[in-house]
Design a protein around this motif. Structure first.
Motif, PDB file in Angstrom:
ATOM      1  N   GLU A 168      40.939  49.140  28.641  1.00  0.00           N
ATOM      2  CA  GLU A 168      40.627  47.712  28.678  1.00  0.00           C
ATOM      3  C   GLU A 168      39.194  47.508  29.157  1.00  0.00           C
ATOM      4  OE1 GLU A 168      42.326  43.500  30.494  1.00  0.00           O
ATOM      5  OE2 GLU A 168      43.275  45.374  31.092  1.00  0.00           O
ATOM      6  N   THR A 169      38.460  46.660  28.430  1.00  0.00           N
ATOM      7  CA  THR A 169      37.078  46.354  28.772  1.00  0.00           C
ATOM      8  C   THR A 169      36.854  44.845  28.698  1.00  0.00           C
ATOM      9  OG1 THR A 169      36.311  46.553  26.476  1.00  0.00           O
ATOM     10  CG2 THR A 169      36.220  48.549  27.838  1.00  0.00           C
ATOM     11  N   GLU A 170      35.719  44.420  29.213  1.00  0.00           N
ATOM     12  CA  GLU A 170      35.363  43.004  29.167  1.00  0.00           C
ATOM     13  C   GLU A 170      33.844  42.914  29.053  1.00  0.00           C
ATOM     14  OE1 GLU A 170      38.116  40.261  31.474  1.00  0.00           O
ATOM     15  OE2 GLU A 170      36.263  40.185  32.632  1.00  0.00           O
ATOM     16  N   ALA A 171      33.344  42.110  28.110  1.00  0.00           N
ATOM     17  CA  ALA A 171      31.908  42.015  27.849  1.00  0.00           C
ATOM     18  C   ALA A 171      31.295  40.778  28.500  1.00  0.00           C
ATOM     19  CB  ALA A 171      31.666  41.978  26.342  1.00  0.00           C
ATOM     20  N   TYR A 172      30.071  40.961  28.986  1.00  0.00           N
ATOM     21  CA  TYR A 172      29.261  39.881  29.563  1.00  0.00           C
ATOM     22  C   TYR A 172      27.898  39.970  28.900  1.00  0.00           C
ATOM     23  CZ  TYR A 172      33.052  39.340  32.762  1.00  0.00           C
ATOM     24  OH  TYR A 172      34.300  39.110  33.266  1.00  0.00           O
ATOM     25  N   VAL A 173      27.498  38.857  28.236  1.00  0.00           N
ATOM     26  CA  VAL A 173      26.366  38.930  27.320  1.00  0.00           C
ATOM     27  C   VAL A 173      25.312  37.851  27.594  1.00  0.00           C
ATOM     28  CG1 VAL A 173      25.692  39.021  24.896  1.00  0.00           C
ATOM     29  CG2 VAL A 173      27.969  39.808  25.573  1.00  0.00           C
ATOM     30  N   GLY A 174      24.243  38.219  28.235  1.00  0.00           N
ATOM     31  CA  GLY A 174      23.071  37.360  28.370  1.00  0.00           C
ATOM     32  C   GLY A 174      23.135  36.293  29.441  1.00  0.00           C
ATOM     33  N   ARG A 175      21.989  35.641  29.625  1.00  0.00           N
ATOM     34  CA  ARG A 175      21.849  34.599  30.642  1.00  0.00           C
ATOM     35  C   ARG A 175      22.654  33.347  30.312  1.00  0.00           C
ATOM     36  NH1 ARG A 175      15.691  33.916  32.650  1.00  0.00           N
ATOM     37  NH2 ARG A 175      16.091  35.071  34.550  1.00  0.00           N
ATOM     38  N   GLU A 176      22.895  33.100  29.033  1.00  0.00           N
ATOM     39  CA  GLU A 176      23.632  31.897  28.626  1.00  0.00           C
ATOM     40  C   GLU A 176      25.116  31.991  28.984  1.00  0.00           C
ATOM     41  OE1 GLU A 176      22.368  34.074  26.013  1.00  0.00           O
ATOM     42  OE2 GLU A 176      20.389  33.366  26.605  1.00  0.00           O
ATOM     43  N   ASP A 177      25.618  33.200  29.095  1.00  0.00           N
ATOM     44  CA  ASP A 177      27.031  33.449  29.389  1.00  0.00           C
ATOM     45  C   ASP A 177      27.309  33.042  30.841  1.00  0.00           C
ATOM     46  OD1 ASP A 177      29.563  34.458  29.909  1.00  0.00           O
ATOM     47  OD2 ASP A 177      29.136  36.465  29.153  1.00  0.00           O
ATOM     48  N   LYS A 178      27.938  31.899  31.025  1.00  0.00           N
ATOM     49  CA  LYS A 178      28.176  31.356  32.371  1.00  0.00           C
ATOM     50  C   LYS A 178      29.172  32.180  33.187  1.00  0.00           C
ATOM     51  CE  LYS A 178      25.321  28.025  31.894  1.00  0.00           C
ATOM     52  NZ  LYS A 178      23.966  28.359  32.239  1.00  0.00           N
ATOM     53  N   ALA A 179      29.883  33.113  32.538  1.00  0.00           N
ATOM     54  CA  ALA A 179      30.795  34.001  33.263  1.00  0.00           C
ATOM     55  C   ALA A 179      30.058  35.228  33.808  1.00  0.00           C
ATOM     56  CB  ALA A 179      31.926  34.451  32.358  1.00  0.00           C
ATOM     57  N   SER A 180      28.819  35.413  33.381  1.00  0.00           N
ATOM     58  CA  SER A 180      28.030  36.577  33.776  1.00  0.00           C
ATOM     59  C   SER A 180      27.233  36.295  35.041  1.00  0.00           C
ATOM     60  CB  SER A 180      27.067  36.938  32.647  1.00  0.00           C
ATOM     61  OG  SER A 180      26.169  37.943  33.050  1.00  0.00           O
ATOM     62  N   HIS A 181      27.097  37.298  35.871  1.00  0.00           N
ATOM     63  CA  HIS A 181      26.224  37.173  37.050  1.00  0.00           C
ATOM     64  C   HIS A 181      24.793  36.846  36.622  1.00  0.00           C
ATOM     65  CE1 HIS A 181      29.060  40.077  39.378  1.00  0.00           C
ATOM     66  NE2 HIS A 181      29.531  38.849  39.327  1.00  0.00           N
ATOM     67  N   ALA A 182      24.404  37.289  35.440  1.00  0.00           N
ATOM     68  CA  ALA A 182      23.037  37.068  34.956  1.00  0.00           C
ATOM     69  C   ALA A 182      22.737  35.603  34.663  1.00  0.00           C
ATOM     70  CB  ALA A 182      22.791  37.908  33.713  1.00  0.00           C
ATOM     71  N   SER A 183      23.749  34.766  34.596  1.00  0.00           N
ATOM     72  CA  SER A 183      23.507  33.339  34.323  1.00  0.00           C
ATOM     73  C   SER A 183      22.711  32.691  35.457  1.00  0.00           C
ATOM     74  CB  SER A 183      24.821  32.591  34.098  1.00  0.00           C
ATOM     75  OG  SER A 183      25.582  32.534  35.289  1.00  0.00           O
TER      76      SER A 183
END
Length: 176
Positions: free
Chosen positions: A42-57
């Motif tokens: 099982e994996t989960e993707a976090y993609v870019g600054r626009e992704d509000k679920a990502s720490h990078a947002s």
């Protein structure tokens, strides 16, 4: 059986296909003379600054610096003050994206949840920024090829705060 370590070109691709392709691969942890090989299920993707679920947002910070760095690095952080989460940086340098390892099978036992994965494989913050291409402590190996028919996707877990981003079907797992 000798397995091949996953190389550089694998991590320099778009995050979503990598999240799917990691299913059936192995997360390998070496500590002392002991080696544990866990099948990624099982994996989960976090993609870019626009992704509000990502720490990078929240932009480039001391915590997210690794996500903005070179692909093929480990991005490890602590949640709830007690559980570590292991991610793999993907894509291009400077573009923050990563794949969270949510579940593995280790010695026939399902470890469902990133905290359980890290606890059983003894992964902690000391491995943050580790180069998975050259590390002698933690790396990834190719395993069985999982066909598209064997993969299921769904919304990510634990990101209710992320608005429309919480419903992105960017969690991938092997059908049972």
């Amino acid at each position: 059986m000798k397995r091949k370590r996953i190389g550089k070109s694998f991590f320099y691709q778009h995050t979503l296909p990598i999240a799917r392709r990691l299913l059936g691969c192995y997360l390998v942890r070496k500590k002392g003379k002991f080696i544990k090989r866990a099948l990624i299920c099982e994996t989960e993707a976090y993609v870019g600054r626009e992704d509000k679920a990502s720490h990078a947002s929240h932009g480039l910070t001391a915590r997210t610096e690794t996500m903005f760095g070179l692909p093929g690095r480990a991005y490890i952080y602590l949640i709830y003050g007690m559980y570590y989460c292991f991610n793999i940086v993907t894509g291009e340098w400077g573009y923050p994206a990563a794949v969270l390892i949510r579940g593995v099978v280790l010695d026939g036992k399902l470890l469902n949840g990133p905290g359980k994965v890290c606890r059983e494989l003894e992964i902690d913050k000391s491995l943050n920024k580790e180069n998975l291409l050259t590390s002698k402590s933690i790396w990834l190996e190719f395993g069985s090829k999982i066909t598209p028919k064997e993969i299921k996707s769904g919304p990510r877990i634990g990101v209710d705060y992320a608005g429309k981003w919480k419903n992105k079907p960017w969690r991938f797992f092997i059908k049972k």
